[in-house]
Design a protein around this motif. Structure first.
Motif, mmCIF file in Angstrom:
data_model
loop_
_atom_site.group_PDB
_atom_site.id
_atom_site.type_symbol
_atom_site.label_atom_id
_atom_site.label_comp_id
_atom_site.label_asym_id
_atom_site.label_seq_id
_atom_site.Cartn_x
_atom_site.Cartn_y
_atom_site.Cartn_z
ATOM 1 N N ASP A 50 0.856 -1.185 0.000
ATOM 2 C CA ASP A 50 0.000 0.000 0.000
ATOM 3 C C ASP A 50 0.894 1.237 0.000
ATOM 4 O OD1 ASP A 50 -1.864 1.974 0.278
ATOM 5 O OD2 ASP A 50 -2.445 1.447 2.338
ATOM 6 N N PHE A 51 1.219 1.727 -1.184
ATOM 7 C CA PHE A 51 2.132 2.856 -1.296
ATOM 8 C C PHE A 51 1.445 4.194 -1.040
ATOM 9 C CE2 PHE A 51 4.571 -0.316 -3.732
ATOM 10 C CZ PHE A 51 5.791 -0.209 -3.059
ATOM 11 N N LYS A 52 0.185 4.142 -0.599
ATOM 12 C CA LYS A 52 -0.470 5.369 -0.157
ATOM 13 C C LYS A 52 -0.020 5.716 1.260
ATOM 14 C CE LYS A 52 -4.548 4.694 -3.066
ATOM 15 N NZ LYS A 52 -6.015 4.485 -3.104
ATOM 16 N N ARG A 53 0.571 4.751 1.941
ATOM 17 C CA ARG A 53 1.119 4.986 3.281
ATOM 18 C C ARG A 53 2.414 5.782 3.161
ATOM 19 N NH1 ARG A 53 1.928 -0.745 5.933
ATOM 20 N NH2 ARG A 53 2.905 0.594 7.511
ATOM 21 N N PRO A 54 2.829 6.475 4.238
ATOM 22 C CA PRO A 54 4.146 7.121 4.213
ATOM 23 C C PRO A 54 5.220 6.087 3.884
ATOM 24 C CG PRO A 54 2.889 7.906 6.092
ATOM 25 C CD PRO A 54 2.092 6.785 5.482
ATOM 26 N N LEU A 55 6.018 6.374 2.875
ATOM 27 C CA LEU A 55 6.952 5.397 2.324
ATOM 28 C C LEU A 55 7.926 4.841 3.353
ATOM 29 C CD1 LEU A 55 8.251 3.884 -0.011
ATOM 30 C CD2 LEU A 55 9.576 5.949 -0.514
ATOM 31 N N TYR A 56 8.608 5.728 4.095
ATOM 32 C CA TYR A 56 9.652 5.243 4.994
ATOM 33 C C TYR A 56 9.070 4.528 6.207
ATOM 34 C CZ TYR A 56 12.341 8.196 1.927
ATOM 35 O OH TYR A 56 12.891 8.748 0.791
ATOM 36 N N LEU A 116 6.419 2.577 5.867
ATOM 37 C CA LEU A 116 6.145 1.263 5.297
ATOM 38 C C LEU A 116 7.410 0.409 5.263
ATOM 39 C CD1 LEU A 116 4.083 0.547 2.081
ATOM 40 C CD2 LEU A 116 6.322 -0.487 2.396
ATOM 41 N N LEU A 117 8.524 0.987 4.802
ATOM 42 C CA LEU A 117 9.775 0.244 4.712
ATOM 43 C C LEU A 117 10.236 -0.224 6.093
ATOM 44 C CD1 LEU A 117 11.833 2.364 2.142
ATOM 45 C CD2 LEU A 117 10.510 0.277 1.733
ATOM 46 N N GLU A 118 10.047 0.643 7.075
ATOM 47 C CA GLU A 118 10.498 0.315 8.422
ATOM 48 C C GLU A 118 9.635 -0.765 9.061
ATOM 49 O OE1 GLU A 118 10.452 2.252 12.865
ATOM 50 O OE2 GLU A 118 10.356 3.584 11.131
ATOM 51 N N TYR A 139 9.365 -4.054 6.448
ATOM 52 C CA TYR A 139 10.581 -4.697 5.958
ATOM 53 C C TYR A 139 11.810 -4.430 6.829
ATOM 54 C CZ TYR A 139 7.770 -5.665 1.884
ATOM 55 O OH TYR A 139 6.777 -6.113 1.051
ATOM 56 N N SER A 140 11.596 -3.833 8.001
ATOM 57 C CA SER A 140 12.696 -3.557 8.945
ATOM 58 C C SER A 140 13.851 -2.833 8.260
ATOM 59 C CB SER A 140 13.197 -4.865 9.575
ATOM 60 O OG SER A 140 12.160 -5.488 10.308
ATOM 61 N N THR A 141 13.511 -1.966 7.324
ATOM 62 C CA THR A 141 14.503 -1.166 6.614
ATOM 63 C C THR A 141 14.319 0.286 7.028
ATOM 64 O OG1 THR A 141 14.548 -2.665 4.710
ATOM 65 C CG2 THR A 141 15.334 -0.420 4.347
ATOM 66 N N VAL A 142 15.292 0.816 7.760
ATOM 67 C CA VAL A 142 15.176 2.160 8.298
ATOM 68 C C VAL A 142 15.988 3.132 7.456
ATOM 69 C CG1 VAL A 142 15.565 3.646 10.306
ATOM 70 C CG2 VAL A 142 14.837 1.263 10.622
ATOM 71 N N PRO A 157 22.704 1.649 0.179
ATOM 72 C CA PRO A 157 21.673 2.327 -0.613
ATOM 73 C C PRO A 157 20.365 1.552 -0.609
ATOM 74 C CG PRO A 157 23.250 1.231 -2.049
ATOM 75 C CD PRO A 157 23.819 1.148 -0.661
ATOM 76 N N ILE A 158 19.247 2.270 -0.422
ATOM 77 C CA ILE A 158 17.939 1.614 -0.465
ATOM 78 C C ILE A 158 16.991 2.268 -1.472
ATOM 79 C CG2 ILE A 158 18.064 0.722 1.885
ATOM 80 C CD1 ILE A 158 16.315 3.011 2.817
#
Length: 242
Positions: free
Chosen positions: A162-168, A170-172, A175-178, A221-222
């Motif tokens: 759901d890319f309508k959510r704040p992107l970072y 969502l990643l955090e 996907y545990s990507t900060v 890089p992410i």
């Protein structure tokens, strides 16, 4: 301070843990670089899983309130607490703070082979596909920014998010990507046919062009992000302190 969580409360456990951590951050004993209790110990005291605790910690790491390093532990980021000049937000979060309601006019997800420049940035081969996201966003009345983002396949995005959510966020959380470091280049461009059509401009109109290179806590890089902003609808502000 006695640390505890109310397991009978309707408030989710990770939210309670987040609020408890915010209180801990303010305590004098955790200033000046002293480590917070390790995750295993704190999760045991609170009677919650490490996954739940990690979700709360990730949120504060994302906000630059905590610093977490492998084999070292988690500590308060005193430099950021004392100054917000280095903070940066996703577009959604920034607009929310400004009280601006955002509308998504277009959202396109595709898988593409990176060109040599992108492959070098992500440190991958050109035969490995990466996720590309294009978004046209703006106020309810009119679009004013066109984003193109490319993501490292290491993250594990599927394209069904759901890319309508704040992107970072969502990643955090998913996907545990900060995203902890952003490097940017800003310049002036003239809108070509594609940009003009996306932003409802005349061909050749001035646009603010921004490249953003986003890295995780290990400075890997992410995201490679391109942003085209209507010149008369957006002001890019930089604050510096000495």
């Amino acid at each position: 301070m006695k640390y505890s969580i109310d397991h009978k409360s309707p408030v989710p456990l990770h939210i309670q843990a987040e609020e408890l951590l915010r209180k801990m951050i303010a305590e004098e004993k955790y200033q000046n670089g002293k480590l917070l209790p390790n995750e295993v110990e704190l999760a045991k005291v609170l009677a919650i899983s490490r996954t739940t605790l990690r979700q709360a910690i990730n949120k504060l790491v994302y906000e630059n309130l905590l610093i977490r390093k492998k084999r070292t532990g988690t500590k308060v980021n005193n430099a950021i607490v004392s100054s917000k000049s280095n903070n940066w937000l996703s577009f959604s979060q920034e607009m929310k703070l400004r009280g601006i309601s955002i509308k998504n006019f277009e959202l396109h997800i595709t898988w593409v082979y990176p060109d040599e420049m992108l492959a070098n940035f992500f440190e991958i081969k050109t035969d490995r596909k990466i996720l590309k996201m294009e978004r046209v966003r703006g106020t309810v009345e009119t679009p004013f920014v066109y984003f193109i983002s490319y993501f490292h396949p290491r993250i594990g995005l599927t394209g069904d998010e759901d890319f309508k959510r704040p992107l970072y966020e969502l990643l955090e959380l998913e996907y545990s990507t900060v995203a902890s470091l952003s490097k940017e280049e800003i310049s002036a461009h003239a809108a070509d046919d594609v940009i003009a059509a996306k932003l409802r401009l005349s061909n050749g109109s001035p646009v603010l062009f921004r490249k953003r290179f986003v890295f995780d806590q290990g400075e890997r890089p992410i995201e490679y992000n391109l942003g085209y902003y209507k010149a008369d609808s957006f002001v890019y502000t930089v604050e510096s302190r000495r």
